[in-house]
Design a protein around this motif. Sequence first.
Motif, PDB file in Angstrom:
ATOM      1  N   GLY A   7       0.812  -1.209   0.000  1.00 54.08           N
ATOM      2  CA  GLY A   7       0.000   0.000   0.000  1.00 54.08           C
ATOM      3  C   GLY A   7       0.847   1.261   0.000  1.00 54.08           C
ATOM      4  N   ALA A   8       1.892   1.251   0.840  1.00 56.53           N
ATOM      5  CA  ALA A   8       2.755   2.435   0.899  1.00 56.53           C
ATOM      6  C   ALA A   8       3.418   2.685  -0.448  1.00 56.53           C
ATOM      7  N   PHE A  59      -4.249   7.470   7.149  1.00 53.91           N
ATOM      8  CA  PHE A  59      -3.124   6.532   7.169  1.00 53.91           C
ATOM      9  C   PHE A  59      -2.761   6.160   5.741  1.00 53.91           C
ATOM     10  N   HIS A  60      -1.500   6.381   5.380  1.00 53.61           N
ATOM     11  CA  HIS A  60      -1.077   6.089   4.010  1.00 53.61           C
ATOM     12  C   HIS A  60       0.136   5.173   3.927  1.00 53.61           C
ATOM     13  N   GLU A  95      -8.825   8.949   1.934  1.00 53.09           N
ATOM     14  CA  GLU A  95      -9.430   7.619   2.047  1.00 53.09           C
ATOM     15  C   GLU A  95     -10.960   7.778   2.080  1.00 53.09           C
ATOM     16  N   ASP A 100      -7.040   6.928  -1.695  1.00 50.44           N
ATOM     17  CA  ASP A 100      -6.326   5.792  -1.110  1.00 50.44           C
ATOM     18  C   ASP A 100      -7.371   4.742  -0.759  1.00 50.44           C
ATOM     19  N   GLN A 124      -7.394   0.026   1.722  1.00 50.04           N
ATOM     20  CA  GLN A 124      -8.202  -0.780   2.644  1.00 50.04           C
ATOM     21  C   GLN A 124      -9.649  -0.923   2.190  1.00 50.04           C
ATOM     22  N   LYS A 135      -3.897  -4.344   0.028  1.00 50.92           N
ATOM     23  CA  LYS A 135      -4.564  -5.246   0.960  1.00 50.92           C
ATOM     24  C   LYS A 135      -5.325  -6.398   0.282  1.00 50.92           C
TER      25      LYS A 135
HETATM   26  C1  LIG Z   1      -2.680  -0.513   5.146  1.00 52.75           C
HETATM   27  C2  LIG Z   1      -2.820   0.789   4.475  1.00 52.75           C
HETATM   28  C3  LIG Z   1      -1.744   1.407   3.809  1.00 52.75           C
HETATM   29  C4  LIG Z   1      -0.344   0.820   3.823  1.00 52.75           C
HETATM   30  O1  LIG Z   1      -0.295  -0.416   3.185  1.00 52.75           O
HETATM   31  P1  LIG Z   1       1.029  -1.325   3.349  1.00 52.75           P
HETATM   32  O2  LIG Z   1       0.770  -2.488   2.445  1.00 52.75           O
HETATM   33  O3  LIG Z   1       1.125  -1.695   4.786  1.00 52.75           O
HETATM   34  O4  LIG Z   1       2.174  -0.495   2.925  1.00 52.75           O
HETATM   35  C5  LIG Z   1      -1.977   2.592   3.150  1.00 52.75           C
HETATM   36  N1  LIG Z   1      -3.182   3.165   3.140  1.00 52.75           N
HETATM   37  C6  LIG Z   1      -4.249   2.613   3.759  1.00 52.75           C
HETATM   38  C7  LIG Z   1      -5.573   3.283   3.683  1.00 52.75           C
HETATM   39  C8  LIG Z   1      -4.101   1.409   4.458  1.00 52.75           C
HETATM   40  O5  LIG Z   1      -5.144   0.880   5.095  1.00 52.75           O
END
Ligand SMILES: *Cc1c(COP(=O)(O)O)cnc(C)c1O
Length: 398
Positions: A96-97, A129-130, A181, A214, A217, A243
């Motif tokens: 995700g990052a 959260f990103h 998000e 984003d 999730q 995810k």
């Molecule tokens: C989990 C998450 C991330 C980060 O994903 P990773 O695979 O851990 O790097 C980024 N944005 C959101 C909204 C998340 O839930």
Amino acid sequence: MISALMPNYNRANIAFTHGQGAWLFGDDGRQYLDFGAGIATSSLGHGHKHLATAIAEQAAKVIHVSNLYRVPQAERLAARYVAASFADSVFFCNSGAEANEGLVKAIRKAQSDAGHPERTRIICFEGAFHGRTLAMISATGNAKYLAGFGKPVEGFDHVPFNNLNAVRAAITAETAGILVEPVQGEGGVRPADPDFLRGLRAACDEFGLFLGFDEVQTGMGRSGRLFAHEWAGVEPDVLSSAKGIGGGFPMAAVLAKEQVAKALVPGSHGTTYGGGPLACAAGNAVLDVILADGFMDQVNDTAAYLRAGLERLVAEHSGIFTEVRGLGLLLGLKCTVPNGDAQAAALAEGLLTVAAGDNVLRLAPPLIIGRAECDAALELLGNTASKRALAQAETVAK
Ligand SMILES: *Cc1c(COP(=O)(O)O)cnc(C)c1O
């Protein structure tokens, strides 16, 4: 002495030997109902035949070739996302990052290509959260994640979530885009107001900014649509997904409209593993399931059933839980007791959940569950709340 595994996680003292559907089997001989799904990731549950077979068959043929060559599995998967979403083109990566890094780079480069190299800043939100790379902890902006890692990476401005006036006031001549998000997951399962998302789209159109969602999730069916933004009837210019995308196999993607995607010319961005044959075999297998006729209807039916049950739970145990929030099968229970305690108590009852910000207990079960699993989870949550209530009553009595 330090453990061989670096001590950067707080792990519960349980390991799982195997799983089936929404159930995981512990090395303590107990079975656990998995309503965390490895943090909203194991979307098809455990031991899913179609996914496991697709991975095993591809692994036996070829695992990795690099992006020096064509990868037919990736071409097919990208074409399927393009057909099913707002996007014109897709970049594959591994987390995700990393997807969010690609998203921000693509926004900056597209602004530069459009004659605005000064537009580099991204508006982000409080409670976001990103991810955990240096740039993404800066995009996240949470002091807890930044502490000790030096000066934040430049280029991210933070405003209150769901506040359109604050967004419009924060736009400057250096703003390149907005990253949001549709439901803040880690931040406490807080949905964006649909009107807020529509307002962001309008602001981006008015000021020539790119809108990034984003959906790491919220995407891949978790909300009851392929992507959560579809509920609000707005389209981003670029989106990050991870995810659930590989059903637990590490994989991520950046989906974009042509104007953003075309900025990533050869040599401008890349990743060694991204979009390899094995990950894309997993991604295609997941799509086979979630795009099948009736699957999303089933997710929405299950989500409504679970939500109604959670509302009853909150009514019965208002001393422990005060509110149900979220979208689809990404749901949160606001707690009065510390959410970590509630998570540990649920684990002791045999239910896996995930704590989130704002003192919320997060439920993100595999998308393949039905009403029976919901009933089982609701019973375990009821037991959890009763025991907590007893414990509290005991404390008060003493
Ligand atoms: C989990 C998450 C991330 C980060 O994903 P990773 O695979 O851990 O790097 C980024 N944005 C959101 C909204 C998340 O839930």
